[in-house]
Design a protein around this motif. Structure first.
Motif, short mmCIF file in Angstrom:
data_model
loop_
_atom_site.label_atom_id
_atom_site.label_comp_id
_atom_site.label_asym_id
_atom_site.label_seq_id
_atom_site.Cartn_x
_atom_site.Cartn_y
_atom_site.Cartn_z
N ASN A 202 137.88 0.55 1.17
CA ASN A 202 137.43 0.22 -0.19
C ASN A 202 137.67 -1.25 -0.51
N GLU A 203 138.79 -1.79 -0.04
CA GLU A 203 139.07 -3.21 -0.27
C GLU A 203 138.09 -4.08 0.52
N PHE A 204 137.75 -3.63 1.73
CA PHE A 204 136.75 -4.36 2.51
C PHE A 204 135.42 -4.39 1.77
N LEU A 205 135.03 -3.27 1.19
CA LEU A 205 133.76 -3.20 0.46
C LEU A 205 133.77 -4.12 -0.76
N LYS A 206 134.93 -4.23 -1.40
CA LYS A 206 135.03 -5.16 -2.53
C LYS A 206 134.76 -6.59 -2.09
N ILE A 207 135.31 -6.97 -0.93
CA ILE A 207 135.08 -8.31 -0.40
C ILE A 207 133.59 -8.50 -0.08
N LEU A 208 133.01 -7.52 0.62
CA LEU A 208 131.61 -7.61 1.03
C LEU A 208 130.67 -7.71 -0.17
N SER A 209 131.03 -7.08 -1.27
CA SER A 209 130.15 -7.04 -2.44
C SER A 209 129.89 -8.41 -3.05
N ASN A 210 130.67 -9.41 -2.65
CA ASN A 210 130.50 -10.77 -3.18
C ASN A 210 129.51 -11.60 -2.37
N TYR A 211 128.95 -11.00 -1.31
CA TYR A 211 128.07 -11.75 -0.41
C TYR A 211 126.61 -11.33 -0.59
N LYS A 212 125.74 -12.27 -0.29
CA LYS A 212 124.29 -12.00 -0.34
C LYS A 212 123.80 -11.37 0.96
N ASN A 213 124.44 -11.71 2.07
CA ASN A 213 123.97 -11.26 3.39
C ASN A 213 125.13 -10.82 4.27
N LEU A 214 124.88 -9.82 5.10
CA LEU A 214 125.81 -9.41 6.14
C LEU A 214 125.07 -9.49 7.47
N VAL A 215 125.63 -10.27 8.40
CA VAL A 215 125.04 -10.38 9.74
C VAL A 215 125.74 -9.37 10.64
N PHE A 216 124.95 -8.53 11.31
CA PHE A 216 125.51 -7.38 12.02
C PHE A 216 124.78 -7.17 13.34
N MET A 217 125.54 -6.91 14.39
CA MET A 217 124.96 -6.57 15.70
C MET A 217 125.68 -5.35 16.26
N THR A 218 124.99 -4.63 17.11
CA THR A 218 125.59 -3.47 17.76
C THR A 218 125.11 -3.41 19.20
N ARG A 219 125.88 -2.76 20.06
CA ARG A 219 125.53 -2.68 21.47
C ARG A 219 124.66 -1.47 21.80
N HIS A 220 124.56 -0.52 20.88
CA HIS A 220 123.77 0.69 21.15
C HIS A 220 122.97 1.05 19.90
N PRO A 221 121.93 1.85 20.04
CA PRO A 221 121.14 2.25 18.87
C PRO A 221 121.99 3.13 17.95
N GLU A 222 122.48 2.55 16.88
CA GLU A 222 123.39 3.25 15.97
C GLU A 222 122.67 4.41 15.29
N PRO A 223 123.16 5.64 15.45
CA PRO A 223 122.51 6.78 14.80
C PRO A 223 122.43 6.62 13.28
N THR A 224 123.50 6.15 12.68
CA THR A 224 123.50 5.86 11.25
C THR A 224 124.74 5.05 10.90
N PRO A 225 124.70 3.74 11.14
CA PRO A 225 125.89 2.92 10.87
C PRO A 225 126.22 2.92 9.38
N ARG A 226 127.41 3.35 9.05
CA ARG A 226 127.79 3.44 7.64
C ARG A 226 127.75 2.07 6.97
N ILE A 227 128.10 1.03 7.72
CA ILE A 227 128.13 -0.30 7.11
C ILE A 227 126.74 -0.72 6.65
N ALA A 228 125.70 -0.28 7.35
CA ALA A 228 124.33 -0.61 6.94
C ALA A 228 124.00 0.06 5.61
N VAL A 229 124.42 1.31 5.46
CA VAL A 229 124.16 2.04 4.22
C VAL A 229 125.01 1.47 3.10
#
Length: 283
Positions: A202-229
């Protein structure tokens, strides 16, 4: 009405990962409905436990610690696979193959999937990859990871925070999140970014909420990455390869955060309804 036994390598009290949070939401719903008989680590299951509980329906989540010798005994039971990745290939990563199609000689666990009452995928793309590799008639998908009301409400509240910063990159040692690759990509594009982290979600999400963009990469086809949602509900633009982000192919992806929040609640309720139907089926 039959009851469920939920088995996994780890539960939320062991490890606060996306799969465990997702599993815990389903476990809590089943428990509230009086449908959960037990939850048990895979490593604790033996032949006698399986045979003593053949009247139950096993929900098998991540299961690397399950004794492979128990597979023939598990086949005597009714079970549902609550899939989080791609256990039909040894490295669990179909991204290593053209169009995610694994050569037939590298397919594993096929009978494990075929003998299940159902294989529950977490998104359409997740299911599509299974259909490309296995001939199954028991596939379904729930269109997203499960989010409880508290998390959805928190995300919608945080979405109102002013976006005063530009680009965030997740600072983690988890190799699947490719932090160093993201850093190099940002540097190659002359993107100024901040590394963000916090041990409490929850504290991480508070930090993220102050940003316009999140740059994200993954090594496999994520079935449903929670961070994307989570980024979607926060109103944070996700900079990522759509090819590897399954939820980016879902029917709701381009909706407003408020509409997505409403849909996530419907998805959760619908998923519970699906499991209740299986519990009502005496087979």
């Amino acid at each position: 009405m039959r009851k469920f036994i939920f088995t996994a390598d780890f539960f939320i009290e062991d490890h606060l990962g996306g799969a465990e949070i997702n599993d815990n939401t389903l476990i809590q719903m089943l428990e509230k409905e009086g449908l959960l008989y037990d939850k048990i680590h895979c490593r604790q299951i033996d032949q006698q436990y399986l045979l003593d509980n053949r009247d139950k329906i096993f929900i098998v989540s991540n299961m690397t610690s399950l004794d492979i010798g128990l597979m023939p005994v598990l086949a005597l039971c009714d079970y549902i696979i609550y899939e989080h990745d791609y256990k039909f290939v040894s490295n669990r990563n179909p991204a290593n193959y053209v169009d995610f199609v694994v050569p037939r000689h590298e397919i594993i666990n096929e009978n494990f999937y075929k003998n299940a009452l159902a294989v529950v995928c977490l998104s359409k793309m997740h299911r599509d990859i299974f259909e490309k590799n296995l001939d199954l008639d028991n596939l379904t998908n729930i269109h997203c990871s499960l989010f409880d009301d508290n998390k959805i409400d928190l995300l919608m509240s945080l979405s109102e925070n002013e976006k005063t910063k530009e680009y965030a990159v997740i600072d983690t040692s988890n190799p699947t999140k490719r932090t160093q690759d993201v850093i190099r990509w940002c540097e190659s594009k002359s993107i100024n970014f901040d590394l963000i982290s916090h041990p409490e979600n929850n504290e991480f999400l508070k930090i993220l909420s102050n940003y316009k963009n999140l740059v994200f990469m993954t090594r496999h086809p994520e079935p449903t990455p929670r961070i994307a949602v989570e980024a979607k509900l926060l109103g944070v633009n996700l900079v990522a390869s759509k090819k590897m982000i399954s939820v980016a192919h879902e029917y709701w992806w381009d909706w407003s955060p408020a509409d997505v929040a409403k849909e996530l609640k419907k998805i959760r309720i619908g998923t519970l309804g699906m499991f209740k139907e299986w519990a009502n089926n005496e087979l």
